[in-house]
Design a protein around this motif. Structure first.
Motif, mmCIF file in Angstrom:
data_model
loop_
_atom_site.group_PDB
_atom_site.id
_atom_site.type_symbol
_atom_site.label_atom_id
_atom_site.label_comp_id
_atom_site.label_asym_id
_atom_site.label_seq_id
_atom_site.Cartn_x
_atom_site.Cartn_y
_atom_site.Cartn_z
ATOM 1 N N ALA A 84 0.841 -1.190 0.000
ATOM 2 C CA ALA A 84 0.000 0.000 0.000
ATOM 3 C C ALA A 84 0.882 1.248 0.000
ATOM 4 O O ALA A 84 1.927 1.277 0.652
ATOM 5 C CB ALA A 84 -0.916 0.002 1.221
ATOM 6 N N VAL A 85 0.477 2.230 -0.739
ATOM 7 C CA VAL A 85 1.251 3.475 -0.846
ATOM 8 C C VAL A 85 0.334 4.652 -0.522
ATOM 9 O O VAL A 85 -0.890 4.554 -0.673
ATOM 10 C CB VAL A 85 1.836 3.645 -2.271
ATOM 11 C CG1 VAL A 85 2.819 2.525 -2.595
ATOM 12 C CG2 VAL A 85 0.717 3.695 -3.308
ATOM 13 N N PRO A 86 0.911 5.769 -0.069
ATOM 14 C CA PRO A 86 0.053 6.921 0.233
ATOM 15 C C PRO A 86 -0.501 7.547 -1.044
ATOM 16 O O PRO A 86 0.233 7.757 -2.008
ATOM 17 C CB PRO A 86 0.995 7.879 0.973
ATOM 18 C CG PRO A 86 2.375 7.450 0.628
ATOM 19 C CD PRO A 86 2.320 5.996 0.265
ATOM 20 N N VAL A 87 -1.790 7.811 -1.025
ATOM 21 C CA VAL A 87 -2.469 8.390 -2.192
ATOM 22 C C VAL A 87 -3.315 9.565 -1.700
ATOM 23 O O VAL A 87 -3.928 9.482 -0.635
ATOM 24 C CB VAL A 87 -3.373 7.333 -2.868
ATOM 25 C CG1 VAL A 87 -4.193 7.950 -4.002
ATOM 26 C CG2 VAL A 87 -2.533 6.177 -3.395
ATOM 27 N N ASP A 95 -9.409 17.167 -0.139
ATOM 28 C CA ASP A 95 -8.339 16.174 -0.278
ATOM 29 C C ASP A 95 -8.500 15.070 0.752
ATOM 30 O O ASP A 95 -8.722 15.340 1.940
ATOM 31 C CB ASP A 95 -6.967 16.836 -0.098
ATOM 32 C CG ASP A 95 -6.513 17.566 -1.354
ATOM 33 O OD1 ASP A 95 -7.143 17.365 -2.423
ATOM 34 O OD2 ASP A 95 -5.555 18.346 -1.273
ATOM 35 N N HIS A 96 -8.371 13.833 0.291
ATOM 36 C CA HIS A 96 -8.432 12.668 1.178
ATOM 37 C C HIS A 96 -7.117 11.916 1.066
ATOM 38 O O HIS A 96 -6.690 11.557 -0.034
ATOM 39 C CB HIS A 96 -9.587 11.741 0.773
ATOM 40 C CG HIS A 96 -10.942 12.353 0.964
ATOM 41 N ND1 HIS A 96 -11.731 12.104 2.071
ATOM 42 C CD2 HIS A 96 -11.634 13.216 0.187
ATOM 43 C CE1 HIS A 96 -12.853 12.791 1.972
ATOM 44 N NE2 HIS A 96 -12.826 13.474 0.839
ATOM 45 N N HIS A 97 -6.469 11.681 2.221
ATOM 46 C CA HIS A 97 -5.205 10.933 2.261
ATOM 47 C C HIS A 97 -5.518 9.504 2.665
ATOM 48 O O HIS A 97 -6.174 9.271 3.680
ATOM 49 C CB HIS A 97 -4.245 11.570 3.263
ATOM 50 C CG HIS A 97 -3.875 12.983 2.916
ATOM 51 N ND1 HIS A 97 -2.640 13.339 2.415
ATOM 52 C CD2 HIS A 97 -4.601 14.124 2.968
ATOM 53 C CE1 HIS A 97 -2.614 14.635 2.176
ATOM 54 N NE2 HIS A 97 -3.800 15.147 2.515
ATOM 55 N N VAL A 98 -5.033 8.561 1.877
ATOM 56 C CA VAL A 98 -5.370 7.167 2.142
ATOM 57 C C VAL A 98 -4.224 6.283 1.672
ATOM 58 O O VAL A 98 -3.489 6.640 0.744
ATOM 59 C CB VAL A 98 -6.706 6.809 1.424
ATOM 60 C CG1 VAL A 98 -6.568 6.919 -0.087
ATOM 61 C CG2 VAL A 98 -7.219 5.451 1.823
ATOM 62 N N MET A 99 -4.053 5.150 2.368
ATOM 63 C CA MET A 99 -3.066 4.151 1.943
ATOM 64 C C MET A 99 -3.766 3.149 1.031
ATOM 65 O O MET A 99 -4.751 2.527 1.431
ATOM 66 C CB MET A 99 -2.486 3.426 3.155
ATOM 67 C CG MET A 99 -1.697 4.305 4.108
ATOM 68 S SD MET A 99 -0.176 4.930 3.380
ATOM 69 C CE MET A 99 0.789 3.417 3.272
ATOM 70 N N LEU A 100 -3.265 2.998 -0.184
ATOM 71 C CA LEU A 100 -3.915 2.100 -1.149
ATOM 72 C C LEU A 100 -2.876 1.267 -1.883
ATOM 73 O O LEU A 100 -1.799 1.764 -2.218
ATOM 74 C CB LEU A 100 -4.692 2.897 -2.200
ATOM 75 C CG LEU A 100 -5.913 3.693 -1.779
ATOM 76 C CD1 LEU A 100 -6.455 4.459 -2.973
ATOM 77 C CD2 LEU A 100 -6.975 2.769 -1.193
ATOM 78 N N ARG A 103 -3.208 -1.399 -7.156
ATOM 79 C CA ARG A 103 -4.205 -2.113 -7.972
ATOM 80 C C ARG A 103 -5.651 -1.757 -7.604
ATOM 81 O O ARG A 103 -6.589 -2.240 -8.239
ATOM 82 C CB ARG A 103 -4.028 -3.618 -7.798
ATOM 83 C CG ARG A 103 -4.323 -4.080 -6.389
ATOM 84 C CD ARG A 103 -4.187 -5.556 -6.216
ATOM 85 N NE ARG A 103 -4.429 -5.933 -4.828
ATOM 86 C CZ ARG A 103 -4.937 -7.095 -4.463
ATOM 87 N NH1 ARG A 103 -5.257 -7.982 -5.358
ATOM 88 N NH2 ARG A 103 -5.105 -7.357 -3.183
ATOM 89 N N VAL A 104 -5.867 -0.952 -6.563
ATOM 90 C CA VAL A 104 -7.236 -0.665 -6.108
ATOM 91 C C VAL A 104 -7.926 0.285 -7.086
ATOM 92 O O VAL A 104 -7.393 1.347 -7.421
ATOM 93 C CB VAL A 104 -7.224 -0.051 -4.698
ATOM 94 C CG1 VAL A 104 -8.608 0.414 -4.284
ATOM 95 C CG2 VAL A 104 -6.674 -1.055 -3.692
ATOM 96 N N ILE A 148 -5.126 5.270 -7.977
ATOM 97 C CA ILE A 148 -3.827 5.950 -7.918
ATOM 98 C C ILE A 148 -3.583 6.828 -9.145
ATOM 99 O O ILE A 148 -2.777 7.754 -9.099
ATOM 100 C CB ILE A 148 -2.700 4.899 -7.749
ATOM 101 C CG1 ILE A 148 -1.424 5.560 -7.250
ATOM 102 C CG2 ILE A 148 -2.485 4.127 -9.041
ATOM 103 C CD1 ILE A 148 -0.356 4.565 -6.837
ATOM 104 N N MET A 149 -4.316 6.550 -10.229
ATOM 105 C CA MET A 149 -4.144 7.351 -11.442
ATOM 106 C C MET A 149 -4.812 8.713 -11.327
ATOM 107 O O MET A 149 -4.653 9.552 -12.210
ATOM 108 C CB MET A 149 -4.748 6.611 -12.649
ATOM 109 C CG MET A 149 -4.028 5.325 -13.009
ATOM 110 S SD MET A 149 -4.962 4.340 -14.204
ATOM 111 C CE MET A 149 -5.124 5.487 -15.556
ATOM 112 N N HIS A 150 -5.580 8.927 -10.279
ATOM 113 C CA HIS A 150 -6.387 10.149 -10.207
ATOM 114 C C HIS A 150 -5.926 11.135 -9.148
ATOM 115 O O HIS A 150 -6.689 12.022 -8.743
ATOM 116 C CB HIS A 150 -7.860 9.770 -10.024
ATOM 117 C CG HIS A 150 -8.388 9.036 -11.212
ATOM 118 N ND1 HIS A 150 -8.577 9.644 -12.440
ATOM 119 C CD2 HIS A 150 -8.691 7.732 -11.389
ATOM 120 C CE1 HIS A 150 -8.997 8.738 -13.304
ATOM 121 N NE2 HIS A 150 -9.069 7.583 -12.699
#
Ligand code: FES
Ligand code: FES
Length: 236
Positions: A84-87, A95-100, A103-104, A148-150
């Motif tokens: 999981a990486v920070p997104v 803005d929403h910070h989330v670990m994803l 592939r999600v 993650i592309m967005h």
């Protein structure tokens, strides 16, 4: 000797009998002599039960500690996810910070990681439109695009369509025209219709039907949906 007596006798025989502790009777009643040396069958079972309670309490305590140690905002499975990486996702103006995991898909990031269940899962592979959201004002099937592309994009979900407590014209039109029955497809229909207002399509109903053809309604509310879209188009 009944079967319970037989079982007790076998247990006792396997429990290191000694001349000092081996009882002369093997009766399974409450007054039966001690098994396993100084334990009666009842006290032995009671001690097992107590051990189970302690073990269960320890497990619960461990789970509670693990949950307390999760970072704020982490979802249930974040701690178990490797890779999981920070997104950072801008959704409905915030803005929403989330670990994803990379592939999600956006749909699951919204629903499962960010607590926004307004966007619905239908087919989960791009065929029903239930998951439609806006990305930079354009409609997108959120089940088909990686979250993650967005980063840096402007994402709008059904939760962000109303402004200042006032329904979007498409939302109001769906209410006015009964554009839904069970409502499962409705969020996607409304998001699609709201984007359609800014697309170059013809004025007639068939043009609306063609433009909305990516949104499936299993209840068959299509005629009312077209009426709702046409009403909203006149107002915007
Ligand atoms: S859930 Fe995305 S198109 Fe069906
Ligand atoms: S209103 Fe039920 S699926 Fe469309």
């Amino acid at each position: 000797m009944n079967s319970r007596d037989t079982r007790d006798a076998l247990i006792e025989a396997a429990a290191q009998p000694s001349p000092e502790t081996t009882p002369s009777s093997t009766s399974g009643t409450e007054s039966s002599p001690p098994l396993f040396g100084r334990f009666s069958r009842r006290s032995f079972m009671a001690s097992l039960g107590a051990a189970g309670v302690v073990a269960g309490a320890s497990s619960l305590a461990a789970v509670a500690v693990a949950q307390q140690e999760k970072p704020a905002g982490a979802s249930e499975d974040d701690s178990a996810v490797t890779g999981a990486v920070p997104v950072v996702l801008n959704i409905n103006g915030r803005d929403h910070h989330v670990m994803l995991e990379p592939r999600v898909v956006l749909l699951h990031a919204l629903r499962d990681h960010l607590g926004m269940p307004g966007t619905k899962i239908g087919c989960d592979h791009g065929q029903c439109g239930a998951c439609t959201v806006h990305v930079n004002g354009r409609r997108v099937n959120s089940c088909l695009t990686l979250a993650i592309m967005h980063q840096g994009d402007r994402i709008t979900t059904i939760e962000g369509l109303a402004q200042n407590g006032k329904l979007h014209p498409v939302q109001q039109a769906f209410l006015d025209h009964d554009g839904f029955q069970c409502g499962y497809c409705t969020a996607g229909q409304i998001m699609s219709a709201a984007a359609l207002l800014h697309e170059p399509i013809g004025q007639d109903d068939d043009s609306v039907r063609a433009a909305m053809s990516g949104n499936i309604c299993r209840c068959g509310a299509y005629n009312n949906i077209v009426d709702a879209v046409q009403q909203a188009r006149k107002q915007v």
